[in-house]
Design a protein around this motif. Structure first.
Motif, PDB file in Angstrom:
ATOM      1  N   THR A 187      -1.228   6.133   8.177  1.00  0.00           N
ATOM      2  CA  THR A 187      -1.972   5.891   6.941  1.00  0.00           C
ATOM      3  C   THR A 187      -2.763   7.154   6.602  1.00  0.00           C
ATOM      4  O   THR A 187      -3.373   7.758   7.490  1.00  0.00           O
ATOM      5  CB  THR A 187      -2.927   4.698   7.092  1.00  0.00           C
ATOM      6  N   GLY A 219       0.794  -1.235   0.000  1.00  0.00           N
ATOM      7  CA  GLY A 219       0.000   0.000   0.000  1.00  0.00           C
ATOM      8  C   GLY A 219       0.815   1.267   0.000  1.00  0.00           C
ATOM      9  O   GLY A 219       0.332   2.317   0.457  1.00  0.00           O
ATOM     10  N   ARG A 244      -5.835  -7.484   8.405  1.00  0.00           N
ATOM     11  CA  ARG A 244      -6.857  -6.819   7.582  1.00  0.00           C
ATOM     12  C   ARG A 244      -7.871  -7.807   7.043  1.00  0.00           C
ATOM     13  O   ARG A 244      -7.497  -8.897   6.586  1.00  0.00           O
ATOM     14  CB  ARG A 244      -6.184  -6.116   6.398  1.00  0.00           C
ATOM     15  N   ALA A 274      -0.185   3.896   2.679  1.00  0.00           N
ATOM     16  CA  ALA A 274       0.575   3.612   3.899  1.00  0.00           C
ATOM     17  C   ALA A 274       1.913   4.335   3.758  1.00  0.00           C
ATOM     18  O   ALA A 274       2.622   4.141   2.764  1.00  0.00           O
ATOM     19  CB  ALA A 274       0.787   2.107   4.051  1.00  0.00           C
ATOM     20  N   HIS A 318      -6.240   5.459  -0.262  1.00  0.00           N
ATOM     21  CA  HIS A 318      -5.389   5.520   0.915  1.00  0.00           C
ATOM     22  C   HIS A 318      -3.956   5.169   0.536  1.00  0.00           C
ATOM     23  O   HIS A 318      -3.693   4.610  -0.532  1.00  0.00           O
ATOM     24  CB  HIS A 318      -5.899   4.600   2.031  1.00  0.00           C
ATOM     25  N   LEU A 371      -8.866  -2.656   9.215  1.00  0.00           N
ATOM     26  CA  LEU A 371      -7.433  -2.845   9.466  1.00  0.00           C
ATOM     27  C   LEU A 371      -7.189  -2.671  10.965  1.00  0.00           C
ATOM     28  O   LEU A 371      -7.559  -1.633  11.544  1.00  0.00           O
ATOM     29  CB  LEU A 371      -6.633  -1.816   8.660  1.00  0.00           C
ATOM     30  N   ARG A 409       5.937  -3.397  12.156  1.00  0.00           N
ATOM     31  CA  ARG A 409       4.563  -2.856  12.076  1.00  0.00           C
ATOM     32  C   ARG A 409       3.710  -4.013  11.579  1.00  0.00           C
ATOM     33  O   ARG A 409       3.908  -4.481  10.454  1.00  0.00           O
ATOM     34  CB  ARG A 409       4.516  -1.675  11.113  1.00  0.00           C
ATOM     35  N   HIS A 431      -3.949   4.410  -3.492  1.00  0.00           N
ATOM     36  CA  HIS A 431      -4.766   3.422  -4.206  1.00  0.00           C
ATOM     37  C   HIS A 431      -6.130   3.235  -3.557  1.00  0.00           C
ATOM     38  O   HIS A 431      -6.337   3.580  -2.395  1.00  0.00           O
ATOM     39  CB  HIS A 431      -4.051   2.057  -4.251  1.00  0.00           C
TER      40      HIS A 431
END
Ligand code: SIN
Length: 281
Positions: A128, A97, A272, A259, A257, A116, A268, A101
């Motif tokens: 995000t 991500g 999801r 990341a 969104h 998420l 991290r 997108h």
């Protein structure tokens, strides 16, 4: 808009609201869930803090929105195949991500949204960002709206999965790149009407949209570049700072969104699920 069972606190002018007063790890009565859904559609992305979701609770919460969607390229082994484990480990240079997108628009019926859940987060970084695609559409000129009104675009996963995409290098979360992988392609209107709000949203994104139907990629690129830049103007966005136990639910029909790829030395780990959606019209 008033709420009796939850609190709803906007975090930015364009989109995004933090929801309070509910423990989503437990069964939620219908009246409370109806308010959560109303807040989701109205705010485009909603956030919960301090939650504890095991796999069962995460899938159960996602299913309240719609039947779960199984990702074609991010594969999870084990008893919860609908959960994608998004892991960034120390040393990773690439992440899932990392471009603006909308999720999985290579599908004929892309997911309507995603939940998420933050299992482990870095002490800083790894935020995000979300962008409101109603605003992206509404702020275009009348002439541009007219130009886009009859256009459709070709969406494909050719640059995000499969052996030719090369996405697995320097990344802990792997996509399918086996020899049996086949490209998934779908055509969607460039402007879609949201099935619940009735509002029009811009529906093209950097990860999946390849070109306008009936045009080459080269012919399409100048207008796509303009739309992508326009769609992510700062005043159309909000930025979410994760804590362990935070949960985000975005409406994939009217948002994009990204990341932020800005943390190298800490893990991290996010879980999801995606929820099934309609064919865009
Ligand atoms: C995604 O694009 O679904 C992942 C977002 C994130 O990890 O913040």
């Amino acid at each position: 808009m008033s709420y009796d069972r939850i609190t709803v606190s906007p975090i930015a002018g364009a989109l995004g609201a933090e929801i309070g007063g509910v423990d989503i790890s437990r069964p939620i009565d219908n009246a409370t869930f109806a308010e959560i859904r109303r807040a989701w559609v109205a705010n485009l992305v909603i956030f919960f803090r301090g939650q504890t979701l095991d796999d069962e609770a995460l899938t159960a919460f996602g299913r309240r929105f719609a039947p779960l969607f199984r990702h074609p390229n991010l594969v999870t082994e084990g008893p919860y195949p609908d959960i994608v484990r998004i892991r960034r480990m120390p040393g990773d240079q690439r992440i899932v991500g990392e471009d603006w997108h909308t999720d999985t628009t290579c599908m004929r019926e892309p997911p309507c949204g995603a939940v998420l859940y933050a299992v482990d987060v870095p002490p800083y970084g790894g935020d995000t960002l979300f962008a409101n695609q109603y605003l992206a559409y509404e702020t275009l000129s009348g002439g541009m709206k007219e130009r886009l009104s009859n256009l459709t675009a070709v969406h494909s996963d050719i640059t995000v999965a499969g052996p030719q995409a090369g996405r697995n290098k320097h990344r802990s979360t792997k996509v399918r790149e086996d020899a049996d992988w086949r490209e998934t392609v779908a055509e969607h209107p460039v402007v879609r009407t949201h099935p619940e709000s009735g509002r029009k949203a811009l529906f093209v994104n950097r990860s999946y949209t390849q070109r306008f139907s009936g045009m080459t990629a080269e012919e399409s690129r100048p207008l796509l570049d303009f739309l992508w830049e326009h769609a992510t103007r700062p005043e159309f966005t909000c930025r979410f700072r994760w804590e362990k136990g935070s949960v985000t639910v975005w409406d994939n029909r009217c948002t994009m969104h990204i990341a932020v790829n800005d943390v190298w030395e800490f893990p991290r780990i996010m879980h999801r699920v995606q929820m099934s959606g309609d064919r865009p019209v």
